[in-house]
Scaffold this active site. Structure first.
Site, mmCIF file in Angstrom:
data_model
loop_
_atom_site.group_PDB
_atom_site.id
_atom_site.type_symbol
_atom_site.label_atom_id
_atom_site.label_comp_id
_atom_site.label_asym_id
_atom_site.label_seq_id
_atom_site.Cartn_x
_atom_site.Cartn_y
_atom_site.Cartn_z
ATOM 1 N N PHE A 149 36.595 43.816 44.241
ATOM 2 C CA PHE A 149 37.474 42.652 44.315
ATOM 3 C C PHE A 149 38.231 42.552 43.001
ATOM 4 C CE2 PHE A 149 38.869 38.326 43.725
ATOM 5 C CZ PHE A 149 39.487 38.070 44.930
ATOM 6 N N ASP A 234 37.350 45.920 34.733
ATOM 7 C CA ASP A 234 37.752 44.583 35.156
ATOM 8 C C ASP A 234 36.593 43.626 34.886
ATOM 9 O OD1 ASP A 234 38.314 42.220 36.478
ATOM 10 O OD2 ASP A 234 39.108 43.170 38.277
ATOM 11 N N LYS A 263 39.948 34.196 33.946
ATOM 12 C CA LYS A 263 39.043 33.110 34.289
ATOM 13 C C LYS A 263 38.589 32.326 33.065
ATOM 14 C CE LYS A 263 37.563 34.963 38.738
ATOM 15 N NZ LYS A 263 38.416 34.062 39.532
#
Length: 410
Positions: A149, A234, A263
């Protein structure tokens, strides 16, 4: 902490009904309407309090409205919020310098969202392949892992293996090779002279907090070094203290060529992301080839700098590591009592619930009624990712609520 009373003039039910005709139905949220929050707690419009065990998918690593981050934002709001990158601003250099130093890399490309950071890294990796590695024009490939993801843009879903994310959004962008996660032999077989980069999550978050075998990340680093391609990590969910280290790759002593952050970098206040890389890699970008109106804006840079200052103390990494033991011990005690298994590192866990007890959604709804907020993923799996500011007592309370909703159905 005490949260001041909410002052909404509409009930949760009324607000949920009001959303139905005007909001795109791209989410299926739990039926709770949050109005206020502080630290690890949120409050709905009726004044009910909930312990937040999701923390905005790690965007709220430092809790809701952390005083140092709120102060940094307020101070900057009184000075300057946006210039675009057409001009310099007085906050960006400090942010870039501190972030590069924190990560042990050289240069920073500031963006806004995690997906933008991934898209930026794809562009940079391809350009590096053509200009530095010598790959033939338009032939660069990037190797990715199944069940990944990395976001939801059309390019990113092109290499997703989640049909819900892909169905109906083609045609897809070429140039990606998908291999099983945690399989070094498959990765090695997929790498060839056209490979610009290997793009992976050190821990797969959306897949259910899937942690690779010890040595996998070191193997990825060695394979990419030997093949002369980039290792892009990531860490948008796994980074910035979540796993008990500043970065998840640190558990194996690995330094990638390119690091993706987001985030928690915005402190739960503004969207902030960044591509952080070796100088040789990011130097392939020249004026006009890539950009973002809001990327690196003064408000984001001020908040991002304050986030880095919190991490520089090491306090939050230590808390995640120490309380991670409490989390693992609590989940271990639930195995066989409605929990089939779990994977955890630091304050992050994917919990596989016995389907006979309920789906992940059903467990999340039951926990909501007990005053604990979590989120499901993939059937009967729920994710736990509380703010790193959570106390031991709060964490044990959440685990107790989980035990209650599981054993009530056994």
């Amino acid at each position: 902490m005490t949260i001041a009373p909410s002052r909404s003039l509409r009930s949760s039910a009324e607000l949920i009904r009001a959303e139905e005709p005007v909001l795109a139905h791209n989410y299926h949220p739990l039926p709770v309407v949050v109005a206020r929050a502080e630290g690890t707690w949120v409050e709905d419009v009726e004044g009910r309090r909930y312990l937040d065990m999701l923390a905005g998918y790690s965007a709220l690593n430092f809790g809701h409205r952390h005083p140092a981050l709120i102060e940094a934002a307020h101070r900057q709001l009184d000075q300057l919020t946006l210039t675009s990158r057409a001009f310099h601003n007085d906050r960006l250099a400090q942010f870039a310098e501190s972030l590069a130093e924190l990560t042990g890399l050289d240069m920073v490309l500031p963006m806004n969202t995690g997906a933008e950071a991934v898209e930026s890294a794809i562009k940079v990796a391809r350009k590096w392949a053509y200009e530095v590695k010598g790959v033939a024009p338009d032939q660069a490939t990037i190797v990715v892992a199944a069940d990944n993801f990395h976001g939801r843009t059309t390019t990113i879903v092109s290499f997703s293996t989640d049909e819900t994310a892909r169905a109906g959004f083609g045609p897809f962008t070429p140039g990606f090779r998908v291999v099983p996660y945690n399989d070094l032999a498959a990765l090695e077989a997929a790498i060839d002279e056209t490979t610009a980069a290997v793009l992976i999550e050190p821990i797969q978050g959306e897949a259910g907090v899937v942690i690779p075998d010890d040595g996998y990340l070191r193997g990825v680093r060695e394979l990419t070094r030997r093949a002369g391609c980039l290792f892009v990590a990531d860490e948008i969910q796994s980074g910035l203290g979540r796993t008990g280290r500043t970065l998840a790759v640190e558990h194996e002593g690995v330094v990638p060529d390119v690091l993706l952050l987001g985030k928690a970098l915005g402190g739960g206040i503004v969207p902030v992301s960044a591509v952080v890389a070796r100088r040789e890699v990011l130097q392939v970008l020249r004026p006009g080839e890539h950009g973002s109106t809001f990327g690196g804006n003064p408000l984001s840079a001020a908040v991002g700098s304050a986030v880095v200052e919190l991490l520089e103390t090491g306090e939050y990494q230590r808390r995640a590591e120490e309380l991670g033991v409490v989390l693992r011990d609590g989940l271990t005690a639930l195995v066989g009592k409605g929990v089939q298994g779990f994977r955890a590192r630091g304050l992050w866990a994917g919990v596989d619930v016995d389907p006979a007890v309920g789906t992940g959604r059903e467990i999340s709804e039951r926990l909501m009624r007990e005053g604990v907020l979590v989120k499901d993923t993939h059937g009967s799996t729920i994710r736990l990712a509380p703010p790193l500011t959570i106390t031991g007592d709060e964490l044990r309370s959440a685990l107790g609520a989980l035990e209650k909703v599981l054993t009530d159905r056994l």
